[in-house]
Design a protein around this motif. Structure first.
Motif, PDB file in Angstrom:
ATOM      1  N   THR A 436       0.842  -1.198   0.000  1.00  0.00           N
ATOM      2  CA  THR A 436       0.000   0.000   0.000  1.00  0.00           C
ATOM      3  C   THR A 436       0.873   1.242   0.000  1.00  0.00           C
ATOM      4  O   THR A 436       1.839   1.340   0.769  1.00  0.00           O
ATOM      5  CB  THR A 436      -0.916   0.007   1.239  1.00  0.00           C
ATOM      6  OG1 THR A 436      -1.697  -1.182   1.239  1.00  0.00           O
ATOM      7  CG2 THR A 436      -1.825   1.225   1.233  1.00  0.00           C
ATOM      8  N   VAL A 437       0.537   2.202  -0.851  1.00  0.00           N
ATOM      9  CA  VAL A 437       1.288   3.457  -0.922  1.00  0.00           C
ATOM     10  C   VAL A 437       0.983   4.287   0.326  1.00  0.00           C
ATOM     11  O   VAL A 437      -0.174   4.575   0.627  1.00  0.00           O
ATOM     12  CB  VAL A 437       0.915   4.254  -2.185  1.00  0.00           C
ATOM     13  CG1 VAL A 437       1.617   5.609  -2.191  1.00  0.00           C
ATOM     14  CG2 VAL A 437       1.285   3.452  -3.436  1.00  0.00           C
ATOM     15  N   SER A 438       2.025   4.668   1.061  1.00  0.00           N
ATOM     16  CA  SER A 438       1.844   5.465   2.274  1.00  0.00           C
ATOM     17  C   SER A 438       2.205   6.925   2.067  1.00  0.00           C
ATOM     18  O   SER A 438       1.805   7.785   2.853  1.00  0.00           O
ATOM     19  CB  SER A 438       2.693   4.895   3.412  1.00  0.00           C
ATOM     20  OG  SER A 438       4.071   4.894   3.055  1.00  0.00           O
ATOM     21  N   VAL A 464      -2.995   3.942 -14.785  1.00  0.00           N
ATOM     22  CA  VAL A 464      -3.206   4.176 -13.356  1.00  0.00           C
ATOM     23  C   VAL A 464      -1.882   4.535 -12.700  1.00  0.00           C
ATOM     24  O   VAL A 464      -0.870   3.868 -12.892  1.00  0.00           O
ATOM     25  CB  VAL A 464      -3.798   2.920 -12.695  1.00  0.00           C
ATOM     26  CG1 VAL A 464      -3.928   3.112 -11.186  1.00  0.00           C
ATOM     27  CG2 VAL A 464      -5.148   2.587 -13.306  1.00  0.00           C
ATOM     28  N   LYS A 465      -1.863   5.633 -11.932  1.00  0.00           N
ATOM     29  CA  LYS A 465      -0.659   6.089 -11.239  1.00  0.00           C
ATOM     30  C   LYS A 465      -0.742   5.693  -9.757  1.00  0.00           C
ATOM     31  O   LYS A 465      -1.830   5.563  -9.204  1.00  0.00           O
ATOM     32  CB  LYS A 465      -0.527   7.612 -11.338  1.00  0.00           C
ATOM     33  CG  LYS A 465      -0.590   8.184 -12.744  1.00  0.00           C
ATOM     34  CD  LYS A 465       0.636   7.843 -13.548  1.00  0.00           C
ATOM     35  CE  LYS A 465       0.756   8.695 -14.792  1.00  0.00           C
ATOM     36  NZ  LYS A 465      -0.418   8.644 -15.670  1.00  0.00           N
ATOM     37  N   PRO A 466       0.410   5.513  -9.106  1.00  0.00           N
ATOM     38  CA  PRO A 466       0.383   5.254  -7.673  1.00  0.00           C
ATOM     39  C   PRO A 466      -0.185   6.456  -6.913  1.00  0.00           C
ATOM     40  O   PRO A 466       0.122   7.608  -7.232  1.00  0.00           O
ATOM     41  CB  PRO A 466       1.864   5.045  -7.327  1.00  0.00           C
ATOM     42  CG  PRO A 466       2.523   4.689  -8.623  1.00  0.00           C
ATOM     43  CD  PRO A 466       1.777   5.458  -9.670  1.00  0.00           C
ATOM     44  N   GLU A 467      -1.031   6.198  -5.913  1.00  0.00           N
ATOM     45  CA  GLU A 467      -1.592   7.261  -5.090  1.00  0.00           C
ATOM     46  C   GLU A 467      -1.698   6.768  -3.657  1.00  0.00           C
ATOM     47  O   GLU A 467      -1.737   5.562  -3.395  1.00  0.00           O
ATOM     48  CB  GLU A 467      -2.959   7.694  -5.623  1.00  0.00           C
ATOM     49  CG  GLU A 467      -3.959   6.567  -5.750  1.00  0.00           C
ATOM     50  CD  GLU A 467      -5.251   6.997  -6.422  1.00  0.00           C
ATOM     51  OE1 GLU A 467      -6.297   6.422  -6.068  1.00  0.00           O
ATOM     52  OE2 GLU A 467      -5.217   7.885  -7.288  1.00  0.00           O
ATOM     53  N   VAL A 468      -1.708   7.695  -2.718  1.00  0.00           N
ATOM     54  CA  VAL A 468      -1.724   7.354  -1.305  1.00  0.00           C
ATOM     55  C   VAL A 468      -2.948   6.491  -0.995  1.00  0.00           C
ATOM     56  O   VAL A 468      -4.065   6.787  -1.414  1.00  0.00           O
ATOM     57  CB  VAL A 468      -1.725   8.628  -0.437  1.00  0.00           C
ATOM     58  CG1 VAL A 468      -1.883   8.270   1.042  1.00  0.00           C
ATOM     59  CG2 VAL A 468      -0.430   9.405  -0.647  1.00  0.00           C
ATOM     60  N   GLY A 469      -2.728   5.395  -0.261  1.00  0.00           N
ATOM     61  CA  GLY A 469      -3.796   4.492   0.119  1.00  0.00           C
ATOM     62  C   GLY A 469      -4.071   3.394  -0.884  1.00  0.00           C
ATOM     63  O   GLY A 469      -4.840   2.475  -0.605  1.00  0.00           O
ATOM     64  N   GLN A 470      -3.433   3.457  -2.022  1.00  0.00           N
ATOM     65  CA  GLN A 470      -3.674   2.468  -3.070  1.00  0.00           C
ATOM     66  C   GLN A 470      -2.948   1.162  -2.739  1.00  0.00           C
ATOM     67  O   GLN A 470      -1.748   1.157  -2.466  1.00  0.00           O
ATOM     68  CB  GLN A 470      -3.168   3.010  -4.400  1.00  0.00           C
ATOM     69  CG  GLN A 470      -3.326   2.092  -5.594  1.00  0.00           C
ATOM     70  CD  GLN A 470      -2.611   2.667  -6.800  1.00  0.00           C
ATOM     71  OE1 GLN A 470      -1.387   2.673  -6.858  1.00  0.00           O
ATOM     72  NE2 GLN A 470      -3.374   3.196  -7.740  1.00  0.00           N
ATOM     73  N   LYS A 471      -3.675   0.058  -2.742  1.00  0.00           N
ATOM     74  CA  LYS A 471      -3.089  -1.263  -2.543  1.00  0.00           C
ATOM     75  C   LYS A 471      -3.068  -1.979  -3.876  1.00  0.00           C
ATOM     76  O   LYS A 471      -4.105  -2.144  -4.514  1.00  0.00           O
ATOM     77  CB  LYS A 471      -3.879  -2.067  -1.517  1.00  0.00           C
ATOM     78  CG  LYS A 471      -3.209  -3.386  -1.129  1.00  0.00           C
ATOM     79  CD  LYS A 471      -3.920  -4.049   0.028  1.00  0.00           C
ATOM     80  CE  LYS A 471      -3.167  -5.306   0.475  1.00  0.00           C
ATOM     81  NZ  LYS A 471      -3.825  -5.963   1.636  1.00  0.00           N
TER      82      LYS A 471
END
Length: 885
Positions: A436-438, A464-471
């Motif tokens: 998960t992105v923190s 889709v780009k990585p974003e906070v909360g993304q698992k």
């Protein structure tokens, strides 16, 4: 403190460079490493095993004699005879000791004794090598043994860099022998009673004089993928050293491109073959472009190291730059490409002389075909490689090992370096990071306290780009940067809770689960467990209404977590998500859809797999896991099966169906179906054959049982034993006329009903017996098609396009396209035929030739325009083509 993932990676194959590899593990990093490798490559020394040289072991007198003769090229040439009482013909060095004695290289410890297994002293080893060098007269004149020989050894540089000791070990002997190879030999020019003259052969070395191996020094200027000077690259398996071309032989010489080297090579039939190669000093620096600072000039390289400080390196005035394998004129701006990987070759003194700039473009793999020499990517593009590219390019993994197209998997990242239309190098990274992105920042994306940079291909795309909360699962490229985000993942540990029990005085609780891995597994519960987030004792779990709603344990899908001891400490049952929108379902484990077989029948509803859709609404994706469980709770464990999208045939119907964790795109995470257990053929089975005849045979246990004589795609005949109770699955209605095919409807038929020419797919057990057979094309159906063609009819009777289990199509071949075949199919209702695309890129295509009665794997482009063909789609990966030639 956050850990920062260094982007400076040692991925030497990306630049075509590798550091030398030791011949033996126990010499790596030791002073003996280069000497042992040289002698091993020349066939002078052996290891104690494939991985060990044992450099610290004592050197025996027999070993020293053998190595001396190998330096002279005389190992094994002599004939043994009894010279010493303790060297009999049973001794491994019997003949060599005789030869060395006859040549005057050695003497015994006395007239009758040689002591072949005794350790050699340092002075004895030096004496033997001085004798080989031809400096015996000079040594004797200087004082004889041992002082005169040691004096001569110092004079000739035989002792250069060699430590002194009383006895000599195998490592020190290698240092001495390696020095000896480069010394000019001395020969006797004349000899009389009072006259002895010697001549030093200034144009020869021991290596060239006795072994015919010459030494070359210089910079490697070209290999098959790179050229350090203007001009064409050379063939694979060759390198250029100035104007000279060498065959690399069994060495890694191509990996030394751009470096100054020392080569030992032997000419055979006009070809110089390299036996040994080492770097002639210098070093290699690997950095990614985003580590190079703007203060860099054409004479000074400035990089930011891992500690955030600056490192400065000098660049030579005549330094050359190789861009994607080709020499080019350059400026400082060429060193400032964030999307490039740089390899700087530094000569002695640390000055940069050669720069390799490899600008890789990332592509995320969708699928690949080694037969077609083609790779397909997620963005819809593809990479086609010519025969020339395929043979020359470096296709490697990010760890430097070789790779093949067949190893490519979905979501791998292929970094490709091209120069014009020519593919020079490609590096595949299979590295995944799940988490998960923190945190996100200008430094990158933080996942589980490690920060990763974003690859250019992802930052500039609409993906889709990585974003906070993304698992998700994040695919890394060969630089260690995030190149793709896969959110279609099963992140929870799903399993079917089958049984549970509480035993013993301590109330130990065990649960039996059928897991995502397709295993029936018994888990212990930890003493303290969370059930649906509520802490409780393990003993209370089985009595909880979520597990046993009516006092009896419910067989159901659950999610669970285990500790380091493998015990379950957390378990969740599903909640009703049928009335929830997709956003509300994202944070819970939800049961979102259910329909029984009875409801399907009464409501006239159809639930089946058709183009990845379920009930025309919910989507079965690659991430979807399908639990098939028996309707009876007391069924055998073997009746529990886990399937994926690949395992489902076209228009397959399901039993009682429950869907879980449907996401915002209507993609199903888990599907659970209850149905009667029937041993069937997996659609992805590799076993195809054409039936020749049904027979009786003895099985592996000596019992008479039915068997089949079949013809395999390879053209070979094979006899298949049939396990008990094996029926033949009819997976599609072939034609409407039941007099032609009485088994036209879906179901089963006995083995005896199989006929010559039927195309079947089958499964076998561990004894090789057939346990399930499916007819993929009945001979009678094919005969009806052929009959229609021969009678001049425009189309075969009732082509039956979409029946349970298999998809049929009859038509006329029009053309091939990038994704497969375009067929003109007859209209079932009459009228104008229509175009139909049959994709062939993912799996295998089999050609059935009726007159020969054989099938074989083919390239989908191997068709003729206007040819009459029938196509049978087994699943998303397999297509059978019947060609009427």
């Amino acid at each position: 403190m956050k850990k920062f993932l260094a982007i400076i990676l040692i991925i030497l194959m990306m630049a075509g460079l590798l550091m030398p590899v030791s011949a033996f593990e126990d010499t790596t990093g030791t002073p003996y490493e280069d000497a042992v490798k040289l002698l091993y490559d020349l066939g002078i020394v052996d290891g104690k095993s494939n991985t060990s040289y044992a450099p610290e072991d004592s050197l025996t007198r027999a070993e020293m004699v053998t190595y001396a003769l190998r330096i002279l090229g005389m190992d094994g040439l002599g004939v043994g005879r009894q010279v010493f009482d303790d060297v009999t013909e049973e001794h491994w060095a019997y003949a060599n000791i005789t030869s060395a004695y006859d040549l005057g290289l050695v003497v015994g410890v006395d007239e009758k004794t040689f002591q072949p297994d005794a350790p050699v002293t340092f002075a004895q080893a030096v004496k033997i090598l001085v004798n080989i060098l031809g400096y015996t007269l000079q040594a004797e004149a200087a004082g004889g043994y041992p002082s005169g020989y040691l004096s001569m050894a110092r004079h000739t540089d035989l002792l250069k860099g060699v430590p002194r000791s009383e006895d000599i070990n195998r490592g020190t002997m290698a240092l001495l022998a390696a020095n000896a190879l480069d010394i000019h030999p001395s020969t006797l020019a004349s000899y009389g009673d009072n006259d002895a003259r010697v001549t030093i052969l200034e144009n020869e070395t021991i290596l060239s004089y006795y072994l015919g191996v010459d030494t070359y020094k210089g910079r490697i200027t070209a290999n098959s993928t790179d050229t350090v000077a203007s001009g064409a690259r050379i063939d694979a398996g060759e390198i250029a050293l100035g104007d000279m071309v060498f065959s690399v032989g069994n060495t890694d010489a191509e990996s030394f491109i751009g470096q100054k080297v020392i080569i030992r090579a032997k000419e055979e039939n006009g070809i110089l073959e390299i036996l040994n190669i080492t770097a002639d000093g210098g070093s290699i620096l690997e950095v990614s472009g985003d580590s190079i600072l703007d203060s860099t000039t054409s004479s000074s390289l400035v990089i930011e190291n891992e500690s955030g400080k600056k490192d400065v390196y000098s660049i030579a005035n005549n330094a050359v730059l190789v861009y994607n394998g080709v020499y080019k004129t350059w400026t400082a701006a060429d060193l400032l490409s964030d999307s490039s990987m740089y390899t700087f070759v530094m000569d002695r003194g640390g000055e940069i002389s050669v720069i390799f700039q490899n600008q890789y473009v990332n592509h995320v793999v969708k699928s690949a075909s080694e037969e077609l020499k083609k790779v397909y990517f997620k963005d819809g593009s593809s990479l086609s490689l010519s025969e020339n590219d395929w043979g020359k390019m470096r296709f490697t993994k990010s760890d430097g090992s070789s790779a093949s197209v067949s190893e490519l998997a979905e979501w791998d990242v292929l970094s490709v370096a091209q120069n014009g239309a020519s593919v020079l190098k490609a590096v595949v990274s299979s590295t995944r990071v799940e988490g998960t992105v923190s945190e996100t920042s200008n430094k990158g994306v933080t996942i589980d306290e490690i920060t990763y940079k974003i690859a250019t291909n992802l930052s500039e795309s609409a993906d889709v780009k990585p974003e906070v909360g993304q698992k998700a699962i994040y695919s890394l490229d060969a630089y260690g940067k995030i190149a793709a985000v896969n959110t279609d993942t099963v992140s929870d540990n799903y399993g079917i809770l089958v049984a549970g029990e509480k035993k013993g005085l301590e109330s130990t609780v065990r649960m039996k689960l059928f897991t995502l891995e397709g295993k029936m597994q018994v888990f212990m519960l930890a003493d303290k467990v969370k059930l649906n987030g509520v802490p409780m004792n393990a003993a209370d779990v089985l009595n909880n209404t979520a597990i046993s709603p009516a006092g009896t344990m419910l067989r159901q899908l659950v999610t669970y977590e285990t500790n380091t001891e493998g015990k379950i400490f957390e378990i969740y049952t599903s909640i009703d998500g049928t009335a929830m929108d997709w956003e509300a379902r994202q944070s819970v484990f939800s049961k979102d859809f259910y329909i029984s077989e009875a409801q399907k029948a009464s409501a006239g509803r159809y639930i089946g797999y058709n183009s990845s859709a379920l009930a025309s609404r919910y989507q079965i994706a690659d991430k979807t896991r399908i639990f098939t469980i028996p309707q009876s709770k007391n069924a055998d464990d073997k009746e529990y099966v886990v399937l994926t999208k690949r395992d489902i045939v076209h228009n397959q119907e399901f039993g009682n169906v429950t869907l879980y964790d449907i996401d915002k795109n209507n993609i199903i995470s888990v599907l659970v179906q209850e149905k009667e257990y029937v041993k069937t053929v997996s659609p992805t089975s590799e076993n195809f054959a054409v039936v020749d005849c049904v027979m009786e045979m003895l099985d592996t246990e000596g019992n008479v049982s039915p068997g089949l004589l079949v013809v395999l795609p390879s053209g070979k005949e094979k006899t298949l034993a049939i396990a008990e109770e094996t029926n033949v699955e009819i997976s599609a209605k072939c034609i409407t006329d039941t007099s032609v095919d009485p088994y036209g409807n879906k179901g089963t038929m006995p083995i005896s009903a199989l006929e010559q020419g039927d195309i079947v797919q089958y499964e076998t057990d561990y004894l090789g017996r057939v346990t399930a057979i499916a007819v993929r094309l009945r001979a009678k159906y094919r005969y009806e098609i052929e009959k229609a063609i021969y009678n001049g009819e425009d189309r075969a009777p009732d082509p039956n396009y979409n029946y349970y289990g298999t998809q049929y199509l009859y038509g006329t071949m029009n053309r091939t396209v990038e994704d497969g075949l375009i067929v003109y199919a007859p209209n079932k209702r009459g009228g104008t035929p229509y175009e139909r695309l049959f994709s062939t890129i993912k799996g295998k295509t089999l050609l059935y030739e009726g007159k020969k009665g054989t099938i074989k794997a083919i390239d989908y482009t191997d068709y003729v325009k206007d040819e009459k063909i029938a196509l049978v789609r087994i699943n998303t990966d397999t297509l059978i083509v019947v060609a009427y030639r």
